[in-house]
Each structure stands twice: as C-alpha cells, then as structure tokens.
Design a protein around this motif. Structure first.
Motif, PDB file in Angstrom:
ATOM      1  N   GLY A 105      46.359   8.885  17.227  1.00 19.83           N
ATOM      2  CA  GLY A 105      45.050   8.993  16.593  1.00 19.83           C
ATOM      3  C   GLY A 105      44.832  10.367  16.000  1.00 19.83           C
ATOM      4  N   CYS A 106      43.791  10.486  15.189  1.00 20.41           N
ATOM      5  CA  CYS A 106      43.377  11.769  14.621  1.00 20.41           C
ATOM      6  C   CYS A 106      41.897  11.664  14.278  1.00 20.41           C
ATOM      7  N   LEU A 107      41.300  12.810  14.010  1.00 20.18           N
ATOM      8  CA  LEU A 107      39.912  12.871  13.536  1.00 20.18           C
ATOM      9  C   LEU A 107      39.894  13.929  12.439  1.00 20.18           C
ATOM     10  N   ALA A 108      40.102  13.493  11.213  1.00 22.34           N
ATOM     11  CA  ALA A 108      40.309  14.432  10.114  1.00 22.34           C
ATOM     12  C   ALA A 108      39.472  14.063   8.902  1.00 22.34           C
ATOM     13  N   TRP A 109      39.296  15.025   8.019  1.00 20.60           N
ATOM     14  CA  TRP A 109      38.648  14.792   6.734  1.00 20.60           C
ATOM     15  C   TRP A 109      39.607  14.012   5.857  1.00 20.60           C
ATOM     16  N   GLY A 110      39.079  12.977   5.176  1.00 20.17           N
ATOM     17  CA  GLY A 110      39.947  12.100   4.402  1.00 20.17           C
ATOM     18  C   GLY A 110      40.273  12.572   3.008  1.00 20.17           C
ATOM     19  N   GLY A 111      39.749  13.723   2.589  1.00 15.42           N
ATOM     20  CA  GLY A 111      39.914  14.166   1.213  1.00 15.42           C
ATOM     21  C   GLY A 111      41.328  14.535   0.821  1.00 15.42           C
ATOM     22  N   GLN A 133      45.641  19.448  15.843  1.00  9.88           N
ATOM     23  CA  GLN A 133      44.998  19.701  14.548  1.00  9.88           C
ATOM     24  C   GLN A 133      44.688  21.187  14.328  1.00  9.88           C
ATOM     25  N   GLY A 134      44.732  21.968  15.410  1.00  7.35           N
ATOM     26  CA  GLY A 134      44.422  23.398  15.323  1.00  7.35           C
ATOM     27  C   GLY A 134      43.080  23.687  15.939  1.00  7.35           C
ATOM     28  N   SER A 135      43.080  23.999  17.228  1.00 13.57           N
ATOM     29  CA  SER A 135      41.823  24.099  17.975  1.00 13.57           C
ATOM     30  C   SER A 135      41.009  25.323  17.565  1.00 13.57           C
ATOM     31  N   ARG A 136      39.699  25.188  17.741  1.00 11.29           N
ATOM     32  CA  ARG A 136      38.756  26.279  17.508  1.00 11.29           C
ATOM     33  C   ARG A 136      37.971  26.527  18.788  1.00 11.29           C
ATOM     34  N   PRO A 165      47.166  18.821   5.661  1.00 11.30           N
ATOM     35  CA  PRO A 165      48.072  18.171   4.708  1.00 11.30           C
ATOM     36  C   PRO A 165      48.450  16.800   5.236  1.00 11.30           C
ATOM     37  N   PHE A 166      48.689  15.864   4.320  1.00  6.63           N
ATOM     38  CA  PHE A 166      48.952  14.499   4.766  1.00  6.63           C
ATOM     39  C   PHE A 166      50.160  14.421   5.699  1.00  6.63           C
ATOM     40  N   GLN A 185      52.103  13.090  11.207  1.00 10.49           N
ATOM     41  CA  GLN A 185      52.823  13.461  12.421  1.00 10.49           C
ATOM     42  C   GLN A 185      51.911  13.435  13.644  1.00 10.49           C
ATOM     43  N   ILE A 186      50.674  13.904  13.462  1.00 11.14           N
ATOM     44  CA  ILE A 186      49.713  13.895  14.577  1.00 11.14           C
ATOM     45  C   ILE A 186      49.414  12.469  15.015  1.00 11.14           C
ATOM     46  N   VAL A 187      49.204  11.577  14.038  1.00  5.11           N
ATOM     47  CA  VAL A 187      48.916  10.177  14.366  1.00  5.11           C
ATOM     48  C   VAL A 187      50.100   9.539  15.080  1.00  5.11           C
ATOM     49  N   ARG A 188      51.312   9.782  14.608  1.00  2.00           N
ATOM     50  CA  ARG A 188      52.509   9.211  15.248  1.00  2.00           C
ATOM     51  C   ARG A 188      52.654   9.702  16.687  1.00  2.00           C
ATOM     52  N   THR A 189      52.331  10.979  16.911  1.00  2.00           N
ATOM     53  CA  THR A 189      52.529  11.579  18.234  1.00  2.00           C
ATOM     54  C   THR A 189      51.422  11.214  19.210  1.00  2.00           C
ATOM     55  N   HIS A 190      50.168  11.267  18.739  1.00  2.00           N
ATOM     56  CA  HIS A 190      49.016  11.131  19.644  1.00  2.00           C
ATOM     57  C   HIS A 190      48.262   9.815  19.475  1.00  2.00           C
TER      58      HIS A 190
END
Length: 418
Positions: free
Chosen positions: A142-148, A311-314, A129-130, A135-140
């Motif tokens: 950066g992020c690597l996410a799907w843009g949809g 982001q939720g690790s696998r 969710p946006f 929040q992830i970008v503000r904290t870390h």
C-alpha cells in the motif's frame, strides 16, 4: 472543436465524440473559456448514463493505466463534503496488513480544509516518482501518495481546475472523475462512501440512491467491482479539521489512544471490513472483526509506520502537534443539546484560518451531535498562524458558528448503513 460546440449547443454525444474532446483536453488544446463552457454545458444539460460511461472511458484512455498483475487490487473513496473524515489513512494500513494490495493515490484539497494527500504530507513525503511509488506498493502492499506524478486520467486534473473554483460538481462529472482515476490506478474492487446529511454534498436518500445507481452502472460497464455504502454525513468525522489536526486524529486511532475519536475509528473499521470481504477467503460479515483485530493488535500502526518510513518520514508528535501559534475559542451561546453542525460553515472557517496551506491551521472540535452543553461551554478552538487569517475566521464565527443548540428532538435523522 466541432464536438465541443455541439455539446455546448445541448446535443447528446457519442463515444468517439467524447474521446476526441477528452484527448484535446489532456493535450491542453482548449482555452480556459472553452473548458469552462464544456463543464457548464455538461452540468446544465445533465449527461445521461451512457454519456457518463463514454466520458469515463475516454478519461481513462487519456493517460497511463497501471497493471499490478494481481487479481485483487482494492481502493476506497469518499465523494467528499465532510470535514475531517480521514478514513483512507486508516483503511490503507489495515487492508495492507491483511495482505490486500491498496495503492492509494489521492488529491490535494482545492476547496476543502484538507485532502488525504495534505494530511499524509504532515507525516511523510507524498510527491514521489512513479518508480518509487511502485516499489513501495510492491513492498508494503500500500501507499498514501499524491496522484499528480502518476499521469492517471490527466484530463480529469484539467477539468477539476475549472470545476472546483466554480463549485460545479454534477453527478455525471463526479462519477467520471472518480471512476476514471480508480480504473487508471489499476483497481479491481472499490468501496465508495456516499455521506448524506443536511449540509453534506448529498442531502437526501433518494438523491443518494440515484447517484449510487449511476456509479454502479458505469462501474459495471468498466468491469470494476463496486460496493457503495451510504453513510452518516450530518457532521464532521473526527475531532480535527485541518492537516495537522487530522493527522493527530489518525495517529491516535492507530495507536489505540483513549483520546482517539470514536466516530473516525468505527467508520474506518467498517469501510476496511467491507474491503477485506473482497478477499474470497473471507466469509461475508467477518471483515469488521478482522479489521478490528488488525487495528487493536498494533499491526495497522506497524504497517503505517513502514509506509511512512518508505515514503520519507517527517517529524510529527501526535501528543504535541505543531498547531498554529494563534487561536481563539468558540463557546455555546445557550444551554441545551448540540442539535446541528453545519459541515459547510465548519469547512469555511477552517479554510479562512489558513488550512490547508498552513498545515497547523484549522478547527479542533470538542462537541458533537447530541452532546449536552451549558451556555459558555467550549464548542471548538480555531488555530491560525497569521493575524489576518485569525481575524477572517473570527468574523466568520461571529456571523455563524456552525453549531445549532436546541432540544434533543431537534437533531436531524438519517437512515444509513453506518
């Protein structure tokens, strides 16, 4: 609708015309047939640079525009066409470790064996969710996410659904697609990678320079600082082609594993260095050394692990990746030197094997350009999960392996920045 038919008729359109068309596209007012007619018309009668600017501007306006309230927001993008080449997953943790904000939203593959989002999905959840993404970008940083999920340039997603199956990727539409997404994501500085080679999307330096000038013109009009780099696209970057294999390569580079592909490491460091030099406190030419120090020290790995966790690790082990249960090997049919690797054929074989829908499917390359081989030496291994996929890939390899074995002087030469 009247403007759409004018474009189909070959007329030049103005700013308000493109705004109206793009708004209708984003609102899903056109049928697939009408969308296809528009895409083909723009491809047949190539858009001039002013029209590309109007199209880009309209596409940005069709959706959400992010404002990170920071003076420097960086991103990196490649125009595509090179299997592997998963540099974004290395660039993001490196530049984020330096302190730059890098909110990387990427697409999933449509015609390639893997996109950045497909490969990152092996390691972590990418459909966020946006609010979580922010929040992830503000904290870390950066992020690597799907843009949809971010509603960035939604008209572009509609146009892509028509362009990709038809293999239409005209320069004007490419420029509008890439820049609209980056500007909508709030980027202020972009490093753009244009690979050139005999089987890349761009196959000559004059063609690359024309595309570069078009990108620079539109970026300048949109107030986006752009650094275009023309790179070596003669062969895949990295050893793996397919989501799991590419994730293995990325983690090996981050872990400074001696088995990590050198070409992927070096290209990522050079691109990260160019982004780091956007920092006004960094002297020009120092970016590469800073990026290398961040990678060698383990800081990039720590940042990547933090992003993955957020982001939720696998579960993923780069030393024992879950590859397709079925496989076959492709060997050299003659002695000599690897004189050519066909990017298009390698990508085709990987997709026939099941990538990206089957994450563990794809190719594991064991030889690259310039490597000496004897007849019978292993060139690459193909992995698949289903017998039918394996057979389709095998038949494609029998028609053309994608490798050319010849003399050392038969290698194609390109004169590029790196």
């Amino acid at each position: 609708m009247a403007m759409l038919f004018r474009k189909i008729g070959g007329e030049r359109l103005g700013r308000e015309d493109f705004r109206a068309i793009v708004q209708d596209i984003a609102s899903h007012h056109y049928s697939k047939i009408e969308l296809t007619a528009f895409v083909v018309a723009c491809n047949r009668a190539e858009l001039d640079r002013e029209e590309v600017y109007f199209l880009t501007e309209a596409m940005v306006a069709s959706g959400r525009t992010l404002d990170w309230r920071e003076p420097l927001v960086v991103d990196k993008h490649c125009i595509g066409g090179i299997p592997g080449n998963r540099t974004s997953m290395l660039v993001v943790p490196i530049v984020a470790s330096h302190g730059l904000l890098c909110p990387k939203t990427s697409s999933r593959a449509i015609t390639s064996p893997a996109g950045t989002a497909d490969t990152m999905a092996v390691l972590a959840n990418v459909e966020l969710p946006f609010a979580s993404l922010e929040q992830i970008v503000r904290t870390h940083r950066g992020c690597l996410a799907w843009g949809g999920t971010a509603d960035l340039s939604p008209a572009d997603d509609v146009l892509i659904s028509v362009e990709r199956p038809l293999s239409i990727d005209s320069p004007g539409q490419m420029v509008a697609s890439i820049l609209s997404k980056k500007i909508a994501a709030g980027s202020t500085h972009l490093v753009l990678d244009i690979p050139i080679g005999p089987t890349a999307k761009v196959r000559s330096m004059p063609e690359a320079q024309r595309l570069r000038r078009l990108f620079e013109y539109v970026a300048g009009r949109m107030h986006l600082a752009l650094d275009v780099v023309i790179t070596d696209g003669r062969q895949p970057i990295g050893n793996g082609v397919g989501p799991v294999l590419e994730a293995r390569d990325v983690m090996q580079v981050l872990q400074n594993d001696p088995r990590a592909p050198i070409d992927l490491r070096q290209k990522a460091l050079r691109l990260a260095g160019r982004l780091i030099e956007c920092d006004p406190d960094v002297r020009g030419g120092d970016g590469f050394a800073i990026a290398r120090d961040i990678l060698d020290s383990g800081r990039a790995l720590s940042r990547m692990n933090a992003i993955i966790e957020a982001q939720g690790s696998r579960s993923f082990d780069p030393n024992a990746p879950r590859l397709g249960a079925l496989s076959f090997e492709v060997r050299a049919d003659a002695s000599g030197v690897v004189a050519g690797i066909d990017n298009v054929q390698i990508a085709r074989i990987a997709r026939l094997a099941g990538a990206p829908k089957v994450p563990g499917a794809g190719l594991d390359l064991l030889r690259k350009l310039g490597h000496a081989v004897a007849a019978g030496d292993l060139l690459y291994r193909v992995h698949a999960d289903f017998p039918a996929d394996l057979e389709f890939a095998r038949q494609a390899c029998e028609r053309a392996s994608g490798f050319t074995i010849g003399g050392a002087d038969a290698q194609p030469h390109v004169f590029v920045e790196f």
